[in-house]
Design an enzyme around this catalytic site. Sequence first.
Site, PDB file in Angstrom:
ATOM      1  N   LYS A   1       0.823  -1.185  -0.040  1.00 20.28           N
ATOM      2  CA  LYS A   1      -0.064   0.063   0.115  1.00 20.28           C
ATOM      3  C   LYS A   1       0.904   1.264   0.127  1.00 20.28           C
ATOM      4  CE  LYS A   1      -1.983   3.086   1.983  1.00 20.28           C
ATOM      5  NZ  LYS A   1      -1.550   4.562   1.664  1.00 20.28           N
TER       6      LYS A   1
ATOM      7  N   GLY B   1       6.670   4.946   8.448  1.00 15.67           N
ATOM      8  CA  GLY B   1       5.807   6.273   8.511  1.00 15.67           C
ATOM      9  C   GLY B   1       5.869   6.886   9.932  1.00 15.67           C
ATOM     10  N   SER B   2       4.751   7.567  10.358  1.00 18.29           N
ATOM     11  CA  SER B   2       4.826   8.270  11.538  1.00 18.29           C
ATOM     12  C   SER B   2       4.443   7.250  12.890  1.00 18.29           C
ATOM     13  CB  SER B   2       3.695   9.305  11.432  1.00 18.29           C
ATOM     14  OG  SER B   2       2.556   8.743  11.509  1.00 18.29           O
ATOM     15  N   THR B   3       5.039   7.851  13.701  1.00 15.16           N
ATOM     16  CA  THR B   3       4.880   6.866  15.123  1.00 15.16           C
ATOM     17  C   THR B   3       3.349   6.916  15.475  1.00 15.16           C
ATOM     18  OG1 THR B   3       7.044   7.725  15.902  1.00 15.16           O
ATOM     19  CG2 THR B   3       5.223   7.021  17.631  1.00 15.16           C
ATOM     20  N   GLU B   4       2.515   7.952  15.285  1.00 13.74           N
ATOM     21  CA  GLU B   4       1.236   8.252  15.465  1.00 13.74           C
ATOM     22  C   GLU B   4       0.444   6.579  14.742  1.00 13.74           C
ATOM     23  OE1 GLU B   4      -0.701  11.726  14.239  1.00 13.74           O
ATOM     24  OE2 GLU B   4      -2.562  11.039  14.673  1.00 13.74           O
TER      25      GLU B   4
ATOM     26  N   GLY C   1       1.860   4.391  13.238  1.00 14.07           N
ATOM     27  CA  GLY C   1       2.671   3.149  13.693  1.00 14.07           C
ATOM     28  C   GLY C   1       1.959   2.533  15.107  1.00 14.07           C
TER      29      GLY C   1
ATOM     30  N   GLU D   1       9.325   1.156  11.158  1.00 16.03           N
ATOM     31  CA  GLU D   1      10.422   2.247  11.115  1.00 16.03           C
ATOM     32  C   GLU D   1       9.710   3.371  11.261  1.00 16.03           C
ATOM     33  OE1 GLU D   1      13.207   2.857   7.824  1.00 16.03           O
ATOM     34  OE2 GLU D   1      13.079   4.608   8.492  1.00 16.03           O
TER      35      GLU D   1
ATOM     36  N   CYS E   1      13.385  10.155   7.909  1.00 14.89           N
ATOM     37  CA  CYS E   1      13.204   9.700   9.141  1.00 14.89           C
ATOM     38  C   CYS E   1      14.314  10.196   9.965  1.00 14.89           C
ATOM     39  CB  CYS E   1      12.604   8.287   9.272  1.00 14.89           C
ATOM     40  SG  CYS E   1      13.825   7.263   8.246  1.00 14.89           S
TER      41      CYS E   1
ATOM     42  N   GLU F   1       8.632  15.786  15.484  1.00 11.88           N
ATOM     43  CA  GLU F   1       9.162  15.346  14.094  1.00 11.88           C
ATOM     44  C   GLU F   1       8.457  16.795  13.036  1.00 11.88           C
ATOM     45  OE1 GLU F   1       8.158  11.856  12.153  1.00 11.88           O
ATOM     46  OE2 GLU F   1      10.318  11.864  11.421  1.00 11.88           O
TER      47      GLU F   1
END
Length: 525
Positions: A219, A272-275, A277, A294, A328, A428
């Site tokens: 995706k 992608g973003s931690t959120e 994730g 990651e 990142c 970030e």
Amino acid sequence: MATAGTASIDLFVDRPRQPGSAFPLNRKTMQTSAATVHERPAFLGSTKQLLIGGQWVPAASGEAFDTFNPADGTVIGRLARGGPVDIDRAVAAARAAFEGPWSRWKPIERQRLLLRINDLLLAHAEELAVLETMDMGAPLSRTRSTVQWISQTILHFASCTGAATTTTSSHSLPGEVMALTHKTPLGVVGGIIPWNGPLGGQWWILGPTLATGCTCVLKPAEDASLSVLRFAEIMAQAGVPDGVMNIVTGYGSEAGSALAAHPGVDKISFTGSTETGRKIVAASAGNLKRLQLELGGKSPDIVFADADLDIAVPGAAMGVFSNSGQICYSGTRLFVQRRVQEEFVERLRHFSAGLKVGNGLQPDVDLGPLISARQLDRVMGYVKIGSEEGAVLAAGGARLGNELANGYFVEPTVFSDVANTMAIAREEIFGPVISVIPFDTVDEVLKMANDSEFGLAGGVWTRDLSTAHRVSQGIRSGTVWVNCYGMVDPTVGFGGCKASGYGWKGSTEHVESFLQRKAVYINLN
Ligand code: NDP
């Protein structure tokens, strides 16, 4: 594509052109001719469909959405809006392929396939680089380097196709017992990738998938899917069997979340973003998928007063400005020892002013646009916050207008006198924004460096070996660079800790994570 000159090679992962630099500093080494002319890739035009089971098909909903060139805001294509139904179909196709003839391919056959893909990649290098530049904005120098890096990565994974082994183990069981350990391909892998380098980023999934005999559903990001789709055509030409690689374009909240939660998927590889994730961790709980994540970063890059500033200034600067700060591992918290801070910031300001920002298709452009209006708003929001928090805006800080007004361009920006507690030092930003934070001692800087929720990467610039060793050991992160920044070799790998995620990318460990172990005990009595 008509190219009047020879393209230079600048590694995607920012391997240094000059020692310590992540950037082609010497313009004489850039051989891209000013007369280079880029035709619109023939691939652009029609609405791009989903790749499911070897067929290009529309989304079940019949819907599609526009995708834009961030350099000028123009629509450059339409992408099928895949959703949960399409993810179901793609996962079924990947499962069927996993259980079909692909499962009987010998390691040498998969290796030959990877080598054919590599040949075709190189044959289509310029087309792919131009497409990636138009789709996500990075300068051609970078996207051309991406292609070279992918080639290196494919060769790495081609050398790992024998990883699914059966071994006998010595043991201490009583009697005559033989213990076998089988390693078999894990199954269907879901790959969810961001927009900041999809052409290369997809290879962290495709490489181990093809090396081990897994299958995948990708995706790509809604903002940059075109190069992934074009590359899929090339992969089919190379002989990737139907269903081994499936692609569902669409929105994260629809196709992405359906893939992350799908019970037929054995592993998710996410960047992608931690959120997001965190959402993926929650979504994966249903069938306890394996995860490789990651995520975000706010990496410390630490400059000691004894560093060679001729190397440290451009190296640290491009450790943030490369890809317009949309990486990142960018070293966005730039700790500079107080007694050289003034000189360092002055040099940084001078270096930043010399960078050319513009459409990545133009020769000699150093920084392209940000990916989207949304990302532009986010970055400009942080610039405002930085000033409000009391940091000193030492360079840049503005959106670029005139002929760049329709794109999402921001000047390379430097804040000095930043405190590690400010939002611009903690969150970030994902834009070309450096926060310079002064420090005095090793202990102090290590404490500040590790005072972050993230743990992706870090850097240290010093001539002193013991300082280099102590600081590189002391930074809590997955990667540390000493007197350089941003090198990643697929045979060594890359990963993070803390809120930057887990699961190593690259090296044999990455391949192992696409395998399932099984122990078989045979009673020989
Ligand atoms: P996201 O993490 O949201 O997007 C990354 C990928 O995940 C995209 O393919 C996205 O799809 C998909 N996605 C989004 N939501 C879900 C979900 N609920 N379930 C499954 N997949 C999902 O990043 P953004 O693009 O929204 O960028 C926001 C910020 O994230 C950036 O400003 C930056 O700070 C950070 N970021 C960090 C990256 C890194 O490499 N560490 C890369 C990209 C962003 P879609 O494209 O449709 O949203």
